[in-house]
Motif scaffolding. Structure first.
Motif, PDB file in Angstrom:
ATOM      1  N   THR A  39      -8.387  -0.178  13.868  1.00  0.00           N
ATOM      2  CA  THR A  39      -7.678   0.237  14.780  1.00  0.00           C
ATOM      3  C   THR A  39      -6.204   0.778  14.137  1.00  0.00           C
ATOM      4  O   THR A  39      -5.879   0.006  13.165  1.00  0.00           O
ATOM      5  CB  THR A  39      -7.341  -1.070  15.673  1.00  0.00           C
ATOM      6  N   GLN A  52      -8.338   9.364  18.138  1.00  0.00           N
ATOM      7  CA  GLN A  52      -9.242   8.557  18.583  1.00  0.00           C
ATOM      8  C   GLN A  52     -10.500   8.615  18.426  1.00  0.00           C
ATOM      9  O   GLN A  52     -11.441   7.935  18.404  1.00  0.00           O
ATOM     10  CB  GLN A  52      -9.010   8.259  20.228  1.00  0.00           C
ATOM     11  N   SER A  53     -10.861  10.010  18.142  1.00  0.00           N
ATOM     12  CA  SER A  53     -12.263  10.381  17.696  1.00  0.00           C
ATOM     13  C   SER A  53     -12.731   9.936  16.311  1.00  0.00           C
ATOM     14  O   SER A  53     -13.869  10.057  15.808  1.00  0.00           O
ATOM     15  CB  SER A  53     -12.642  11.893  17.829  1.00  0.00           C
ATOM     16  N   LYS A  56     -12.025   3.636  15.403  1.00  0.00           N
ATOM     17  CA  LYS A  56     -12.380   2.561  16.612  1.00  0.00           C
ATOM     18  C   LYS A  56     -11.517   2.755  17.785  1.00  0.00           C
ATOM     19  O   LYS A  56     -11.779   2.715  18.911  1.00  0.00           O
ATOM     20  CB  LYS A  56     -12.882   1.346  16.371  1.00  0.00           C
ATOM     21  N   GLU A  57     -10.323   2.409  17.534  1.00  0.00           N
ATOM     22  CA  GLU A  57      -9.139   2.371  18.614  1.00  0.00           C
ATOM     23  C   GLU A  57      -7.882   3.123  17.927  1.00  0.00           C
ATOM     24  O   GLU A  57      -7.686   2.594  16.855  1.00  0.00           O
ATOM     25  CB  GLU A  57      -9.043   0.901  19.040  1.00  0.00           C
ATOM     26  N   HIS A  58      -7.237   3.907  18.803  1.00  0.00           N
ATOM     27  CA  HIS A  58      -6.066   4.214  18.684  1.00  0.00           C
ATOM     28  C   HIS A  58      -5.138   4.023  19.565  1.00  0.00           C
ATOM     29  O   HIS A  58      -5.332   4.403  20.908  1.00  0.00           O
ATOM     30  CB  HIS A  58      -6.005   5.870  18.524  1.00  0.00           C
ATOM     31  N   GLN A  59      -3.963   3.178  19.312  1.00  0.00           N
ATOM     32  CA  GLN A  59      -3.017   2.613  20.083  1.00  0.00           C
ATOM     33  C   GLN A  59      -1.689   3.563  19.979  1.00  0.00           C
ATOM     34  O   GLN A  59      -1.269   3.577  18.775  1.00  0.00           O
ATOM     35  CB  GLN A  59      -2.928   1.365  20.051  1.00  0.00           C
ATOM     36  N   SER A  60      -1.480   4.115  21.004  1.00  0.00           N
ATOM     37  CA  SER A  60      -0.244   5.015  20.969  1.00  0.00           C
ATOM     38  C   SER A  60       1.132   4.554  21.807  1.00  0.00           C
ATOM     39  O   SER A  60       0.619   4.077  23.121  1.00  0.00           O
ATOM     40  CB  SER A  60      -0.501   6.447  21.322  1.00  0.00           C
TER      41      SER A  60
END
Length: 120
Positions: A39, A52-53, A56-60
């Motif tokens: 992440t 995000q591709s 697993k997780e991209h928090q912006s």
């Protein structure tokens, strides 16, 4: 009040000197140094679109005045500046800057395992 990104300690730290601060460079860094199951957290800058591709997780987080959703990132960068100025008492030569940043990251990543500093 805690933010969504707030944790008790910073995770693994990796710093890389880059020639350009653009989407292509960022994606190449993520592909080279991060596992697909991790992440990541970034600010709302548009160069992070498409990460995000790769993970697993991209928090912006859009950073507003007074808010610090990326508190650990800010702390790590600030501490790196203090480390460089406090250790070398000058602005480091750019040709050696990556080595200095790598040393800083090594120390940060092993700060809770002092007995393992030298064997590794």
């Amino acid at each position: 009040m805690s933010t969504p990104a707030e944790k008790r300690s910073a995770g693994f730290v990796k710093m890389k000197l880059v020639r350009a601060f653009d989407g292509e460079t960022i994606r190449a860094f993520v592909k080279s140094y991060l596992e697909s199951g991790c992440t990541i957290q970034t600010d709302g800058l548009n160069i992070y679109v498409g990460l995000q591709s790769l993970v697993k997780e991209h928090q912006s987080f859009v950073v507003n005045k007074g808010a610090q959703p990326l508190g650990w990132a800010n702390a790590i960068i600030g501490n790196a500046k203090i480390f460089l100025l406090g250790t070398y008492h000058c602005r480091p030569d750019p040709k050696h800057l990556q080595a200095y940043l790598s040393e800083y990251c090594y120390r940060v990543n092993r700060r809770f395992w002092e007995n393992q500093l030298f064997p590794r």
